[in-house]
Structure formats: C-alpha cells, structure tokens
Design a protein around this motif. Structure first.
Motif, PDB file in Angstrom:
ATOM      1  N   PRO A   1      31.632  47.358  45.538  1.00  0.00           N
ATOM      2  CA  PRO A   1      32.258  47.721  46.817  1.00  0.00           C
ATOM      3  C   PRO A   1      32.317  49.232  46.985  1.00  0.00           C
ATOM      4  CG  PRO A   1      33.920  47.008  45.252  1.00  0.00           C
ATOM      5  CD  PRO A   1      32.597  46.726  44.607  1.00  0.00           C
ATOM      6  N   THR A   2      32.198  49.688  48.220  1.00  0.00           N
ATOM      7  CA  THR A   2      32.298  51.120  48.511  1.00  0.00           C
ATOM      8  C   THR A   2      33.748  51.578  48.515  1.00  0.00           C
ATOM      9  OG1 THR A   2      32.297  50.593  50.879  1.00  0.00           O
ATOM     10  CG2 THR A   2      30.175  51.120  49.867  1.00  0.00           C
ATOM     11  N   ALA A   3      34.687  50.648  48.690  1.00  0.00           N
ATOM     12  CA  ALA A   3      36.109  50.986  48.685  1.00  0.00           C
ATOM     13  C   ALA A   3      36.908  49.715  48.444  1.00  0.00           C
ATOM     14  CB  ALA A   3      36.521  51.620  50.015  1.00  0.00           C
ATOM     15  N   GLY A   4      38.176  49.888  48.095  1.00  0.00           N
ATOM     16  CA  GLY A   4      39.045  48.730  47.933  1.00  0.00           C
ATOM     17  C   GLY A   4      38.921  48.064  46.580  1.00  0.00           C
ATOM     18  N   ASP A   5      39.464  46.868  46.485  1.00  0.00           N
ATOM     19  CA  ASP A   5      39.503  46.142  45.220  1.00  0.00           C
ATOM     20  C   ASP A   5      39.392  44.653  45.496  1.00  0.00           C
ATOM     21  OD1 ASP A   5      39.716  45.624  42.540  1.00  0.00           O
ATOM     22  OD2 ASP A   5      41.809  46.245  42.344  1.00  0.00           O
ATOM     23  N   ILE A   6      39.004  43.901  44.500  1.00  0.00           N
ATOM     24  CA  ILE A   6      38.987  42.435  44.572  1.00  0.00           C
ATOM     25  C   ILE A   6      39.844  41.933  43.426  1.00  0.00           C
ATOM     26  CG2 ILE A   6      37.601  40.335  44.534  1.00  0.00           C
ATOM     27  CD1 ILE A   6      35.224  42.014  45.462  1.00  0.00           C
ATOM     28  N   ARG A   7      40.918  41.226  43.764  1.00  0.00           N
ATOM     29  CA  ARG A   7      41.848  40.762  42.742  1.00  0.00           C
ATOM     30  C   ARG A   7      41.883  39.241  42.697  1.00  0.00           C
ATOM     31  NH1 ARG A   7      45.488  44.531  40.752  1.00  0.00           N
ATOM     32  NH2 ARG A   7      45.223  46.622  41.627  1.00  0.00           N
ATOM     33  N   LEU A   8      41.917  38.741  41.484  1.00  0.00           N
ATOM     34  CA  LEU A   8      42.009  37.308  41.244  1.00  0.00           C
ATOM     35  C   LEU A   8      43.228  37.083  40.363  1.00  0.00           C
ATOM     36  CD1 LEU A   8      40.822  34.472  41.530  1.00  0.00           C
ATOM     37  CD2 LEU A   8      39.385  34.946  39.539  1.00  0.00           C
TER      38      LEU A   8
ATOM     39  N   GLN B   1      44.784  40.289  39.147  1.00  0.00           N
ATOM     40  CA  GLN B   1      44.014  41.183  38.289  1.00  0.00           C
ATOM     41  C   GLN B   1      42.691  41.555  38.952  1.00  0.00           C
ATOM     42  OE1 GLN B   1      45.300  42.363  35.332  1.00  0.00           O
ATOM     43  NE2 GLN B   1      47.144  41.207  35.892  1.00  0.00           N
ATOM     44  N   SER B   2      42.328  42.841  38.878  1.00  0.00           N
ATOM     45  CA  SER B   2      41.050  43.291  39.428  1.00  0.00           C
ATOM     46  C   SER B   2      39.894  42.683  38.637  1.00  0.00           C
ATOM     47  CB  SER B   2      40.961  44.816  39.377  1.00  0.00           C
ATOM     48  OG  SER B   2      39.671  45.247  39.799  1.00  0.00           O
ATOM     49  N   ILE B   3      38.853  42.265  39.348  1.00  0.00           N
ATOM     50  CA  ILE B   3      37.681  41.706  38.664  1.00  0.00           C
ATOM     51  C   ILE B   3      36.452  42.595  38.840  1.00  0.00           C
ATOM     52  CG2 ILE B   3      38.512  39.331  38.893  1.00  0.00           C
ATOM     53  CD1 ILE B   3      36.534  38.973  41.207  1.00  0.00           C
ATOM     54  N   LEU B   4      36.643  43.800  39.359  1.00  0.00           N
ATOM     55  CA  LEU B   4      35.495  44.669  39.616  1.00  0.00           C
ATOM     56  C   LEU B   4      34.771  45.062  38.333  1.00  0.00           C
ATOM     57  CD1 LEU B   4      36.727  47.060  42.458  1.00  0.00           C
ATOM     58  CD2 LEU B   4      35.501  44.894  42.621  1.00  0.00           C
TER      59      LEU B   4
END
Length: 235
Positions: A4-11, A14-17
């Motif tokens: 991603p260019t910005a932000g976060d993905i949380r599951l 918890q971040s999964i990046l």
C-alpha cells in the motif's frame, strides 16, 4: 500482493503488512474454481491442510466437516470434471473454509454461473456465513448480489470509496450521483434552487433538509418502484 502507498491493513487488531501472504491464513475463493483437475474433491479440500502438515485423522475430520458445510457429503472421491459448475464452486468454498480462516476473500465467485444457480449459491454463502461467523469480503459488480448478501457495502469509484454503510443506507440515502446511478434504475431530474424551492423540469419541491444557495444546480432521483400511478380526472 501489493504494497500500500499509505495506511495499514489490520487483522484482529494486528498489522499484516509485514506478514508474507502465505502466512496470513486468509481464505480465497476465485472467480474461476481453480480446482486441481487431477485431484479428487476430498484431495482438493485437503490440500491446504496437508500444506500445513496436519495429521491424517485431523485432515479427514476437517474435510468431512467442510464438505458437510457446503452440502457435498459423500463427494470425497468425485473428480472435479464430473461435477457441475455450482458443485465445483462449492468445493472451492469448502477448500477456502477448511482451515478456519478469520477472513474469507471472494472475488466475483459466481460470475461464471447462470442466474438460477447464482441465486442458489448466494443463499448458501449467506447460510455458511451465519453458521461459521467468518468475515467475508466479497467483491462483485452485481448490485443485486451486493444488496442481497451484505451486512455492509462499500461502493468504489475509480479506486475511492464513494459511500459505505448498510444496504438500506446506501439504497435509501445515496451520498453522490454516482451511487444513486449505480444502484438500480432511477429517473433523474435536473433543475435549480430558487427562493427555498427546487425547480425540476416543470415541477417544484420544497427541500427543508438541504437549503441550497440561490440558483444553485439541483437534481432529484426517483426509483420506478416508489411511484404510484393513479387515474387523473380533470375538474
């Protein structure tokens, strides 16, 4: 697979990046069934469990439960080529659910099915969602399908979310011209605001909720099923 260019993905908070895609434990159902043609139904469903090196007894129990969930009990030895499109999609669904993922991604999974079968599988997906409690992120271009299946809808336009909310919210209170035009058939009337009224192609309506600036452009949409037609008797 994309950074991603910005932000976060949380599951689950918890971040999964930084977690490799093959370790995120997320289920995936594709547009095409992507079943292994040389493996039986049972072997297809067992594949993600064997990759995780589960024991034979645990694999057998999970495969049986997953096939029962999609109502394919007794199909373990059937080959994919001997099954209908709807049955193959159920196998793909069972394979994605068999390892109990917290999130299931579905990428237009029913687009290859005819209308009657598509509606049948929609009902099954809804039932499975309610029985398992798994979160399903479902991508579709079919507006009726989205309204029928979803608890919450996000409508994208050129990569940005135009509106999100419950099916009832986005249907009854569209946030933009794109949303109202995208969801169902509408009649569109153009006009302008004048002295507290909105003049629309020969009609005028009071709009107390939205006080528009004098002479500002205005529009109204009307869905066909919201209209009542009555006989008019002059005089």
């Amino acid at each position: 697979f994309q950074d991603p260019t910005a932000g976060d993905i949380r599951l689950r908070g918890q971040s999964i990046l930084q977690t490799p895609s093959h370790k995120r434990n997320i289920g995936m159902v594709f547009q095409r069934y992507t079943l292994f043609p040389h493996l039986s139904v049972g072997e297809n469903v067992a594949f993600p469990l064997r990759v995780r090196r589960m024991g034979q007894d645990e694999v057998a129990a999970k495969v049986k439960r997953a096939l029962s969930l999609v109502r394919l009990d007794g199909f373990e030895d059937r080959m994919p080529a001997k099954m209908s499109g709807g049955q193959q999609q159920r196998v793909a669904l069972a394979r994605a659910l068999v390892y109990d993922p917290p999130v299931l991604l579905m990428d237009e999974p029913l687009s290859a099915l005819d209308k009657k079968l598509r509606e049948e599988i929609q009902f099954e997906i809804r039932r499975i969602d309610q029985e398992t409690g798994v979160t399903i992120l479902y991508v579709t271009h079919d507006q009726e399908e989205a309204l029928r299946l979803s608890d919450r809808i996000a409508i994208f336009n050129q990569g940005k979310i135009e509106q999100s909310g419950s099916p009832q919210q986005v249907w009854e209170h569209p946030a933009s011209p794109f949303v109202y035009g995208f969801l169902g058939d509408v009649n569109l009337f153009h006009g302008r605001a004048h002295e507290g009224l909105v003049h629309l192609e020969g009609m005028q309506i009071d709009s107390p909720e939205h006080q528009a600036a004098q002479n500002a452009k205005a529009f109204a949409y009307v869905r066909p099923h919201d209209l009542d037609v009555e006989r008019y008797a002059p005089g």
